[in-house]
Design a protein around this motif. Structure first.
Motif, PDB file in Angstrom:
ATOM      1  N   MET A 183       0.847  -1.189   0.000  1.00 37.27           N
ATOM      2  CA  MET A 183       0.000   0.000   0.000  1.00 37.27           C
ATOM      3  C   MET A 183       0.880   1.236   0.000  1.00 37.27           C
ATOM      4  N   GLY A 184       0.580   2.199  -0.909  1.00 39.94           N
ATOM      5  CA  GLY A 184       1.359   3.415  -0.990  1.00 39.94           C
ATOM      6  C   GLY A 184       1.021   4.389   0.119  1.00 39.94           C
ATOM      7  N   VAL A 185       1.848   5.402   0.238  1.00 42.34           N
ATOM      8  CA  VAL A 185       1.656   6.439   1.251  1.00 42.34           C
ATOM      9  C   VAL A 185       0.948   7.629   0.617  1.00 42.34           C
ATOM     10  N   VAL A 186      -0.025   8.178   1.311  1.00 43.67           N
ATOM     11  CA  VAL A 186      -0.730   9.370   0.847  1.00 43.67           C
ATOM     12  C   VAL A 186      -0.150  10.561   1.599  1.00 43.67           C
ATOM     13  N   CYS A 187       0.601  11.390   0.899  1.00 44.17           N
ATOM     14  CA  CYS A 187       1.252  12.530   1.534  1.00 44.17           C
ATOM     15  C   CYS A 187       1.364  13.662   0.525  1.00 44.17           C
TER      16      CYS A 187
ATOM     17  N   TYR B  49       7.885  18.602   5.791  1.00 44.00           N
ATOM     18  CA  TYR B  49       7.336  17.761   6.858  1.00 44.00           C
ATOM     19  C   TYR B  49       6.250  16.827   6.341  1.00 44.00           C
ATOM     20  N   GLY B  50       5.600  17.213   5.247  1.00 45.51           N
ATOM     21  CA  GLY B  50       4.495  16.412   4.740  1.00 45.51           C
ATOM     22  C   GLY B  50       4.874  15.004   4.338  1.00 45.51           C
ATOM     23  N   PHE B  51       6.152  14.778   4.047  1.00 44.44           N
ATOM     24  CA  PHE B  51       6.580  13.441   3.653  1.00 44.44           C
ATOM     25  C   PHE B  51       6.824  12.524   4.847  1.00 44.44           C
ATOM     26  N   ASP B  52       6.646  13.049   6.051  1.00 42.61           N
ATOM     27  CA  ASP B  52       6.830  12.231   7.255  1.00 42.61           C
ATOM     28  C   ASP B  52       5.522  11.636   7.759  1.00 42.61           C
ATOM     29  N   MET B  53       4.465  11.723   6.967  1.00 41.27           N
ATOM     30  CA  MET B  53       3.167  11.243   7.436  1.00 41.27           C
ATOM     31  C   MET B  53       2.435  10.501   6.342  1.00 41.27           C
ATOM     32  N   ASP B  54       1.363   9.848   6.738  1.00 39.84           N
ATOM     33  CA  ASP B  54       0.492   9.124   5.810  1.00 39.84           C
ATOM     34  C   ASP B  54      -0.943   9.436   6.202  1.00 39.84           C
ATOM     35  N   TYR B  55      -1.669  10.112   5.317  1.00 37.51           N
ATOM     36  CA  TYR B  55      -3.040  10.524   5.626  1.00 37.51           C
ATOM     37  C   TYR B  55      -4.031   9.353   5.590  1.00 37.51           C
ATOM     38  N   GLN B  56      -3.530   8.160   5.310  1.00 33.60           N
ATOM     39  CA  GLN B  56      -4.377   6.974   5.439  1.00 33.60           C
ATOM     40  C   GLN B  56      -4.455   6.502   6.890  1.00 33.60           C
ATOM     41  N   GLN B  57      -3.563   7.027   7.731  1.00 38.24           N
ATOM     42  CA  GLN B  57      -3.501   6.620   9.130  1.00 38.24           C
ATOM     43  C   GLN B  57      -3.994   7.750  10.038  1.00 38.24           C
TER      44      GLN B  57
ATOM     45  N   ARG C 193     -11.399  15.634   7.696  1.00 40.69           N
ATOM     46  CA  ARG C 193     -10.253  16.103   6.918  1.00 40.69           C
ATOM     47  C   ARG C 193      -9.582  14.958   6.163  1.00 40.69           C
ATOM     48  N   LEU C 194      -9.402  13.812   6.823  1.00 41.99           N
ATOM     49  CA  LEU C 194      -8.764  12.666   6.178  1.00 41.99           C
ATOM     50  C   LEU C 194      -9.628  12.106   5.057  1.00 41.99           C
ATOM     51  N   VAL C 195     -10.938  12.118   5.242  1.00 39.75           N
ATOM     52  CA  VAL C 195     -11.844  11.678   4.170  1.00 39.75           C
ATOM     53  C   VAL C 195     -11.675  12.581   2.948  1.00 39.75           C
ATOM     54  N   ALA C 196     -11.588  13.887   3.167  1.00 38.76           N
ATOM     55  CA  ALA C 196     -11.416  14.818   2.051  1.00 38.76           C
ATOM     56  C   ALA C 196     -10.105  14.559   1.307  1.00 38.76           C
ATOM     57  N   VAL C 197      -9.027  14.294   2.066  1.00 38.32           N
ATOM     58  CA  VAL C 197      -7.725  14.031   1.444  1.00 38.32           C
ATOM     59  C   VAL C 197      -7.751  12.719   0.661  1.00 38.32           C
ATOM     60  N   LEU C 198      -8.285  11.688   1.277  1.00 43.18           N
ATOM     61  CA  LEU C 198      -8.314  10.380   0.614  1.00 43.18           C
ATOM     62  C   LEU C 198      -9.235  10.381  -0.603  1.00 43.18           C
ATOM     63  N   GLN C 199     -10.336  11.121  -0.516  1.00 43.85           N
ATOM     64  CA  GLN C 199     -11.239  11.209  -1.670  1.00 43.85           C
ATOM     65  C   GLN C 199     -10.537  11.898  -2.836  1.00 43.85           C
ATOM     66  N   ALA C 200      -9.772  12.927  -2.546  1.00 48.05           N
ATOM     67  CA  ALA C 200      -9.018  13.606  -3.596  1.00 48.05           C
ATOM     68  C   ALA C 200      -7.991  12.662  -4.211  1.00 48.05           C
ATOM     69  N   ALA C 201      -7.332  11.862  -3.368  1.00 52.05           N
ATOM     70  CA  ALA C 201      -6.351  10.902  -3.879  1.00 52.05           C
ATOM     71  C   ALA C 201      -7.011   9.860  -4.774  1.00 52.05           C
ATOM     72  N   VAL C 202      -8.173   9.370  -4.377  1.00 55.11           N
ATOM     73  CA  VAL C 202      -8.902   8.389  -5.177  1.00 55.11           C
ATOM     74  C   VAL C 202      -9.325   8.992  -6.516  1.00 55.11           C
TER      75      VAL C 202
ATOM     76  N   GLU D  31     -13.164   2.552   3.407  1.00 55.32           N
ATOM     77  CA  GLU D  31     -13.577   2.310   2.021  1.00 55.32           C
ATOM     78  C   GLU D  31     -12.629   2.979   1.035  1.00 55.32           C
ATOM     79  N   LEU D  32     -12.235   4.214   1.324  1.00 58.07           N
ATOM     80  CA  LEU D  32     -11.336   4.941   0.427  1.00 58.07           C
ATOM     81  C   LEU D  32      -9.941   4.328   0.398  1.00 58.07           C
ATOM     82  N   THR D  33      -9.469   3.855   1.535  1.00 61.13           N
ATOM     83  CA  THR D  33      -8.165   3.187   1.586  1.00 61.13           C
ATOM     84  C   THR D  33      -8.181   1.921   0.739  1.00 61.13           C
ATOM     85  N   GLN D  34      -9.281   1.169   0.792  1.00 58.85           N
ATOM     86  CA  GLN D  34      -9.401  -0.031  -0.037  1.00 58.85           C
ATOM     87  C   GLN D  34      -9.386   0.317  -1.522  1.00 58.85           C
TER      88      GLN D  34
END
Length: 324
Positions: free
Chosen positions: A1-5, A253-261, A280-289, A315-318
């Motif tokens: 699984m990739g990192v969302v950052c 600093y953004g590369f030190d985190m994963d918005y899936q977690q 906030r995390l739903v908004a980020v993950l939805q944009a990534a999807v 659901e978005l992580t899947q």
């Protein structure tokens, strides 16, 4: 699984992921030292045309007993080019929640271990005659709570206020209680409490008559723009959010985190803030999807409960796993 950052901060205001990580790892200095430098540059750019300047000193250090408490060293110091302005009365605050200074600063006995801080200086043609105007303190965890260091910090703050210096305290640490006992404690989930605050204390014309401008804010809220009283009618209107976002992006600093977690120690946030983080995390993950460039964020969030947000995150992580 990739990192969302992303390089750009995906939160409005303070990044809850990074601040939780730094506090959880005991690595707050990784942010503090970098942010102080950014604050210095931004302050100098605004202050020089006004006839003031800013300087850095060692930050948040315990002084030796033999050191002078009348000439403390600061992280950032603002100074005045015109010495006659120091004789003019303060015009007071024009924004923020205004409180009586004496009501917020407890009258406990002085200690002999004042702390280092952040300061603002008067700028003169002869630097040795520069007169301190204001003091900026970016709190570290050791400054807070019931520790010896925290008591030392409060003692130094009181002495600076009694000397007539304007004091600006930046508190971006939600896992430790406020340095003011009369403020609701976020760590105890007290009613009316907030995780972050900027407090501007003006002890002029004297400690008893001084006032406080209290700017408190929550997770996923912009850091406020604050007015700092200088000499006479001079006011510095400073955008702390702009400097914070610049620090976050330029330090990567953004590369030190994963918005899936979820953030480290997620339960240390209030339920309201946990709900904001979830949305906030739903908004980020939805944009990534959807394939949206995260560098165009932060994105608008939808109103949802914490349970709904966590279900959406799963659901978005899947979906992201399938895309990868």
């Amino acid at each position: 699984m990739g990192v969302v950052c992303a390089v750009k901060n995906q939160y409005l205001g303070v990044n809850a992921h990074m601040h939780s990580l730094w506090q959880g790892m005991g690595k707050w200095n990784r942010f503090h030292n970098v942010h102080i430098a950014q604050l210095l540059m931004a302050l100098k750019a605004q202050l020089l045309p006004m006839g003031y300047t800013a300087e850095t000193e060692e930050s948040l250090q315990i002084r030796r007993l033999t050191d002078s408490v009348k000439l403390p060293r600061a992280d950032i110091l603002i100074g005045n080019l015109d010495p006659y302005r120091a004789l003019q009365p303060s015009a007071g605050f024009t924004e923020g929640q205004s409180l009586a200074l004496a009501d917020l600063i407890e009258e406990d006995e002085d200690l002999e271990h004042p702390f280092y801080a952040v300061a603002i200086y008067e700028r003169l043609t002869r630097p040795e005659l520069s007169v301190p105007v204001a003091w900026l303190e970016l709190l570290s965890p050791s400054n807070k709570g019931k520790t010896f260091d925290a008591h030392a910090y409060r003692a130094k703050r009181k002495r600076l206020l009694q000397s007539g210096l304007v004091f600006v305290e930046l508190d971006y640490l939600h896992e430790t209680p406020p340095t003011f006992e009369h403020l609701p404690d976020y760590t105890l989930n007290a009613e009316g409490s907030h995780p972050y605050r900027i407090v501007v204390l003006d002890p002029r014309p004297n400690f008893r008559s001084g006032r406080v401008a209290l700017h408190q804010f929550d997770v996923d809220s912009p850091i406020p723009t604050v007015e700092i009283p200088l000499h006479g009618a001079d006011r510095l209107r400073f955008d702390f959010d702009k400097v914070y976002q610049k620090t976050f992006a330029e330090a990567l600093y953004g590369f030190d985190m994963d918005y899936q977690q979820l953030p480290v120690n997620f339960t240390r946030y209030s339920r309201a803030d946990r709900t904001r983080i979830g949305a906030r995390l739903v908004a980020v993950l939805q944009a990534a999807v959807d394939g949206v460039d995260l560098e165009t964020g932060p994105f608008a969030t939808a109103t949802m409960t914490l349970d709904e947000a966590q279900t959406c995150m799963t659901e978005l992580t899947q979906k992201l796993e399938l895309i990868a």
